[in-house]
Design a protein around this motif. Structure first.
Motif, PDB file in Angstrom:
ATOM      1  N   TRP A 325       0.869  -1.294   0.046  1.00 21.51           N
ATOM      2  CA  TRP A 325       0.065  -0.155  -0.180  1.00 21.51           C
ATOM      3  C   TRP A 325       0.917   1.318   0.159  1.00 21.51           C
ATOM      4  O   TRP A 325       0.818   2.033  -1.014  1.00 21.51           O
ATOM      5  CB  TRP A 325      -1.066  -0.141   1.116  1.00 21.51           C
ATOM      6  N   PHE A 330      -2.086   3.295  -5.740  1.00 24.97           N
ATOM      7  CA  PHE A 330      -2.753   2.715  -6.746  1.00 24.97           C
ATOM      8  C   PHE A 330      -1.804   2.570  -8.182  1.00 24.97           C
ATOM      9  O   PHE A 330      -2.469   1.958  -8.855  1.00 24.97           O
ATOM     10  CB  PHE A 330      -3.958   3.693  -6.711  1.00 24.97           C
ATOM     11  N   ASP A 355      -2.277  -4.739  -2.018  1.00 23.49           N
ATOM     12  CA  ASP A 355      -3.445  -3.955  -1.182  1.00 23.49           C
ATOM     13  C   ASP A 355      -4.579  -3.167  -2.339  1.00 23.49           C
ATOM     14  O   ASP A 355      -4.457  -4.014  -3.681  1.00 23.49           O
ATOM     15  CB  ASP A 355      -2.868  -2.620  -0.574  1.00 23.49           C
ATOM     16  N   ASP A 356      -5.176  -2.349  -2.191  1.00 12.94           N
ATOM     17  CA  ASP A 356      -6.140  -1.614  -3.064  1.00 12.94           C
ATOM     18  C   ASP A 356      -5.615  -1.343  -4.399  1.00 12.94           C
ATOM     19  O   ASP A 356      -4.484  -1.132  -4.423  1.00 12.94           O
ATOM     20  CB  ASP A 356      -6.528  -0.192  -2.069  1.00 12.94           C
ATOM     21  N   TRP A 403      -6.253  -7.624  -0.787  1.00 13.34           N
ATOM     22  CA  TRP A 403      -6.934  -6.609  -0.029  1.00 13.34           C
ATOM     23  C   TRP A 403      -8.607  -6.511  -0.596  1.00 13.34           C
ATOM     24  O   TRP A 403      -8.702  -6.670  -1.873  1.00 13.34           O
ATOM     25  CB  TRP A 403      -6.550  -5.455  -0.060  1.00 13.34           C
ATOM     26  N   ARG A 435     -14.820   9.359   1.615  1.00 14.92           N
ATOM     27  CA  ARG A 435     -13.783   8.887   0.911  1.00 14.92           C
ATOM     28  C   ARG A 435     -14.467   8.265  -0.380  1.00 14.92           C
ATOM     29  O   ARG A 435     -14.302   7.492  -0.714  1.00 14.92           O
ATOM     30  CB  ARG A 435     -13.165   7.644   1.591  1.00 14.92           C
ATOM     31  N   LYS A 469      -7.017  -9.147   3.862  1.00 13.37           N
ATOM     32  CA  LYS A 469      -7.055  -7.814   4.561  1.00 13.37           C
ATOM     33  C   LYS A 469      -8.561  -7.180   4.260  1.00 13.37           C
ATOM     34  O   LYS A 469      -8.970  -6.861   3.073  1.00 13.37           O
ATOM     35  CB  LYS A 469      -6.069  -6.777   3.997  1.00 13.37           C
ATOM     36  N   ASP A 471     -11.169  -4.425   4.489  1.00 17.93           N
ATOM     37  CA  ASP A 471     -11.392  -3.150   4.769  1.00 17.93           C
ATOM     38  C   ASP A 471     -12.628  -2.560   4.753  1.00 17.93           C
ATOM     39  O   ASP A 471     -13.638  -3.153   4.430  1.00 17.93           O
ATOM     40  CB  ASP A 471     -10.491  -2.292   3.728  1.00 17.93           C
ATOM     41  N   ASN A 473     -14.192   1.527   4.721  1.00 20.35           N
ATOM     42  CA  ASN A 473     -13.744   2.904   5.072  1.00 20.35           C
ATOM     43  C   ASN A 473     -14.579   4.040   5.160  1.00 20.35           C
ATOM     44  O   ASN A 473     -14.333   5.057   5.041  1.00 20.35           O
ATOM     45  CB  ASN A 473     -12.732   3.235   3.599  1.00 20.35           C
ATOM     46  N   CYS A 521      -9.854  -4.619   9.190  1.00 22.52           N
ATOM     47  CA  CYS A 521      -9.204  -3.163   8.965  1.00 22.52           C
ATOM     48  C   CYS A 521     -10.389  -2.210   8.722  1.00 22.52           C
ATOM     49  O   CYS A 521     -11.511  -2.458   8.051  1.00 22.52           O
ATOM     50  CB  CYS A 521      -8.276  -3.161   7.546  1.00 22.52           C
ATOM     51  N   GLY A 523     -10.073   1.569   7.255  1.00 22.11           N
ATOM     52  CA  GLY A 523      -9.479   2.843   7.207  1.00 22.11           C
ATOM     53  C   GLY A 523      -8.841   3.356   8.384  1.00 22.11           C
ATOM     54  O   GLY A 523      -9.006   4.373   8.800  1.00 22.11           O
ATOM     55  N   GLY A 524      -7.983   2.548   8.842  1.00 23.72           N
ATOM     56  CA  GLY A 524      -7.233   2.631  10.213  1.00 23.72           C
ATOM     57  C   GLY A 524      -8.190   1.843  11.350  1.00 23.72           C
ATOM     58  O   GLY A 524      -8.621   0.932  10.840  1.00 23.72           O
ATOM     59  N   TRP A 540      -5.960  -4.028  12.072  1.00 25.96           N
ATOM     60  CA  TRP A 540      -5.238  -2.935  12.055  1.00 25.96           C
ATOM     61  C   TRP A 540      -5.423  -1.754  12.745  1.00 25.96           C
ATOM     62  O   TRP A 540      -6.715  -1.434  12.913  1.00 25.96           O
ATOM     63  CB  TRP A 540      -5.260  -2.556  10.198  1.00 25.96           C
ATOM     64  N   ASP A 543      -4.077   3.867  10.407  1.00 23.44           N
ATOM     65  CA  ASP A 543      -3.166   4.256   9.329  1.00 23.44           C
ATOM     66  C   ASP A 543      -2.053   4.887   9.733  1.00 23.44           C
ATOM     67  O   ASP A 543      -1.010   5.085   8.980  1.00 23.44           O
ATOM     68  CB  ASP A 543      -4.233   4.897   8.291  1.00 23.44           C
TER      69      ASP A 543
END
Ligand code: GLA
Length: 731
Positions: A325, A330, A355-356, A403, A435, A469, A471, A473, A521, A523-524, A540, A543
């Motif tokens: 990440w 990206f 990751d993303d 992710w 987001r 993972k 997530d 967010n 996870c 977003g933090g 997680w 962040d």
């Protein structure tokens, strides 16, 4: 003869109580919660504290209370109904089928059963004498860990639906002279900010209404101490977590006799729940542990309980990893990713985590504003697909993880275009984004299938995928469910049905894929609690990976969650040297989020050795007992010790948290804890940086007694900002 008022009360109650009171002790190894009926068969909590050796004496506890007003008996209700005789903050509030809002609960029966070694369940049935409402209180005890798990079911025996306006998990009652509450608040990258408050009269509330990732505002965790603010090793303390991954509310209500009522559960705000005739509602669990030796012991109880009974694979092992990440964001393609595998191998970690940014074609996921929801590999970035990456990772000798953020959608996505009715949004209002995304309506079984399908497709096509993972967010704005409307169900069920929908997906997933490790996870650190951790092996924290901030964040989380669950990554977020970053990440489940090729030769050599060191101490870090030795909120350095069950090995993590020369020196030794006083130990420093040899004498032998009463000085200074010591028994 003239009686004083309190004595008169005592005499009256004595004669009444001798008729038909029921006393229900609920015990762990050292402590007891005691329930008792009054003369009108209403159930109260009469005791919470040290277990009595003669259980027969519990029956007399309440006779020692001498209240002189008519309100006194209502404060200690074990589950406060609303709208009848008890006018305190309710645990339960119902609008009955006839529109009346009055509920009363009377004791009917109880039973206790043994569920396993050290585990027992006491259930208490309560019933309304007028309305066909039944409430069952569940108390599961884990004797060895001095831990209680409490939840409630509410059954509607009426002929038509009723509305549950408030439906708490637990309604506890304590007596003490004073109460201190350690609680938390946060925002993105500033999670777990603590505050200790002396509870005032009236109600102090912890709550969150963010919907998904509710912890971002406040987590459902707290430490309550009695009489005085507890410290690590002294004081009476209750440490608790509500197992609910959504909106919650925990009220602390102090009454005029200094009694404290704690009412914890799903947040009733905009959450009235329709309960159809004959149906039952089960609340989430409140999990709490108690100690009279301070926060440290309570926290170790909770860790043990989590590892033994709740956290997925709590006594197992975890993989070290390299995540891309912060290395790429990206901006990558398959060559770049495969190129990073060599770095993972070079470091010596177990796994690579993609990751993303790997998915979506019509609206490619090249930033956070598009593509979320379209879970097909992006053909430009990954023309050969995930399968190719898995194969290349295997060739490189590492595992491959991925992710996902399956509960969410970008408006710029095919999913949004095709399934607008799956999205939580208020059709009459402009959309409001967090987001750049919206939340899918998990109350809808079709959406649950979709979310399950995201993971199921990945595993079906690529059975070797070794890690996920997961997530989450965004918060829920404009809460409106097209599904609930179609089903003619109240919109106020959405917040609850969302979380139930999430658990139902996770249940299905775990039934089919029971073993694969998953990181929770959000977003933090926006989502972690002991219900979610049934399904996840780790979480997680934030962040924010600046190691200085992490010392504080990890410190606070460590009260509630064992180190094995705490994902800490070494990143380039801060300019602090790699040693400090690594030493902080090692205090938990270590991972990397860097470009390995950017490391200098010294940094690489250090990191390679660090991974080996970590593998050699991870057993103690993951499964050991945690002792917090020096509090960074109070002193210029933090020190945390992990000790294995046999007291043969321990690891201490020490971090200077100031740049001030004057305070950076550890002038005094730090006293260790949890060792065997009679054993002999040697202390060795690990993770030294090339060219900076240890200043700790490896050959010296110390008794456990010496290390615990005199201590050992890690020799910290601005030149030695972090020091990891391994303490080994000399055999
Ligand atoms: C969240 C997570 C990060 C990363 C990004 C990807 O912010 O906390 O670790 O996965 O999403 O978009």
């Amino acid at each position: 003869m003239k009686y004083s008022l309190p004595l008169l009360f005592l005499l009256l109650t004595t004669s009444i109580f001798s008729q038909s009171i029921t006393t229900i002790p609920i015990e762990t190894r050292d402590f007891a919660l005691v329930l008792q009926t009054d003369q009108a068969e209403r159930l109260g909590t009469v005791y919470f504290g040290k277990k009595l050796s003669n259980a027969g004496e519990y029956a007399g506890i309440f006779l020692q209370e001498r209240h002189v007003d008519g309100n006194a008996g209502i404060y200690h209700s074990a589950y406060t109904p609303s709208g009848s005789w008890n006018l305190m903050e309710p645990a339960l509030s119902i609008t009955h089928a006839d529109g009346h809002v009055s509920t009363e609960l009377k004791y009917v029966s109880h039973r206790s059963e043994k569920l396993g070694e050290g585990i027992a369940l006491t259930t208490v049935l309560l019933r309304d004498p007028v309305y066909a409402t039944e409430v069952t209180l569940f108390y599961k005890t884990y004797a060895r860990e001095n831990t209680f798990e409490q939840w409630t079911t509410i059954k509607n025996g009426e002929k038509q639906a009723v509305t549950l306006e408030k439906y708490a998990s637990a309604n506890l009652f304590f007596t003490a002279n004073d109460y201190w509450l350690r609680h938390y608040h946060g925002v993105w990258a500033h999670e777990m900010k603590p505050e200790t408050t002396r509870l005032p009269f009236g109600i102090h509330t912890l709550d969150s209404k963010l919907g998904a990732r509710a912890n971002l505002f406040q987590p459902p965790t707290f430490i309550l101490s009695f009489d005085e603010a507890a410290s690590e090793n002294s004081g009476k303390v209750l440490l608790a977590n509500l197992g609910w991954s959504g909106n919650f509310k925990i009220d602390f209500e102090k009454d005029s006799y200094n009694g404290l009522r704690v009412i914890a559960g799903i947040n009733p705000a905009a959450s009235a729940y329709q309960l159809d005739a004959g149906k039952e509602f089960k609340t989430p669990s409140l999990i709490y542990t108690y100690s009279e030796n301070g926060i440290g012991e309570a926290s170790r109880n909770m860790h043990r309980w989590a590892r033994n009974h709740r956290l997925m694979d709590g006594n197992g092992s975890r993989m070290t990893l390299l995540n891309n990440w912060e290395a790429t964001y990206f901006d990558f393609d398959e060559n770049k990713i495969v190129g990073l595998f060599a770095g993972a191998k070079k470091l010596g970690v177990d796994m690579f985590l993609l990751d993303d940014g790997w998915f979506a074609n019509k609206y490619p996921r090249n930033g956070d504003a598009a593509g979320l929801g379209d879970w097909q590999e992006n053909r430009k970035k990954l023309p050969s697909g995930i399968g190719y990456l898995v194969r290349e990772a295997t060739k490189a000798g590492i595992k491959f993880g991925i992710w996902v953020e399956p509960e969410m959608v970008n408006p710029k996505s095919e999913l949004y275009e095709q399934h607008l009715d799956w999205v939580i949004r208020e059709p009459q209002r402009p959309e409001h984004y967090f987001r750049n995304q919206l939340v899918l309506d998990l109350s809808n079984p079709e959406v649950q299938d979709h979310v399950f399908g995201v993971l199921d497709n990945i595993f079906t096509k690529n059975p070797e995928v070794a890690y996920v993972k997961w997530d989450c967010n965004a918060v829920i704005y404009n809460a409106f469910s097209p599904y609930l409307e179609r089903k003619k169900l109240p919109q106020t069920q959405l917040y609850v049905d969302y979380v139930k929908g999430l658990y139902s997906v996770l249940d299905r997933l775990r039934a089919k894929y029971p073993k694969v490790p998953m990181m929770l996870c959000s977003g933090g650190g926006g989502r972690v609690d002991y219900e979610a951790l049934r399904y996840f092996t780790e979480f997680w924290l934030s962040d924010d990976t600046d190691p200085l901030e992490r010392v504080f964040i990890q410190w606070e989380y460590s009260y509630f969650y064992p180190m094995i669950a705490s994902c800490n990554h070494i990143t380039d977020w801060s300019k602090v040297g790699i040693k400090y970053r690594t030493d902080v990440a090692m205090m938990g489940k270590m991972g990397y989020d860097i470009v390995v090729d950017h490391l200098t030769p010294d940094e690489l050599a250090f990191s390679q050795q660090a991974v080996k060191n970590y593998n050699s101490i991870s057993d103690v870090v993951w499964h050991g007992d945690c002792y917090r030795l020096s509090d960074p909120w109070e002193r210029p350095y933090a020190s945390v010790l992990l000790v294995d069950a046999k007291k043969e090995r321990a690891v201490s993590f020490n971090y200077v948290i100031t740049n001030r020369f004057e305070f950076s020196y550890s002038t005094a030794p730090i006293k260790l804890e949890g060792l065997d006083p009679a054993k002999k130990y040697r202390v060795r420093e690990i993770n030294t940086y090339p060219g900076a040899p240890s200043t700790i004498d490896e050959k010296a032998e110390y008794s456990g007694q010496f290390l615990m009463n005199v201590g050992i000085n890690p020799d910290m200074s601005l030149k030695r900002m972090s020091v990891i010591l391994e303490i080994n028994e000399v055999k």
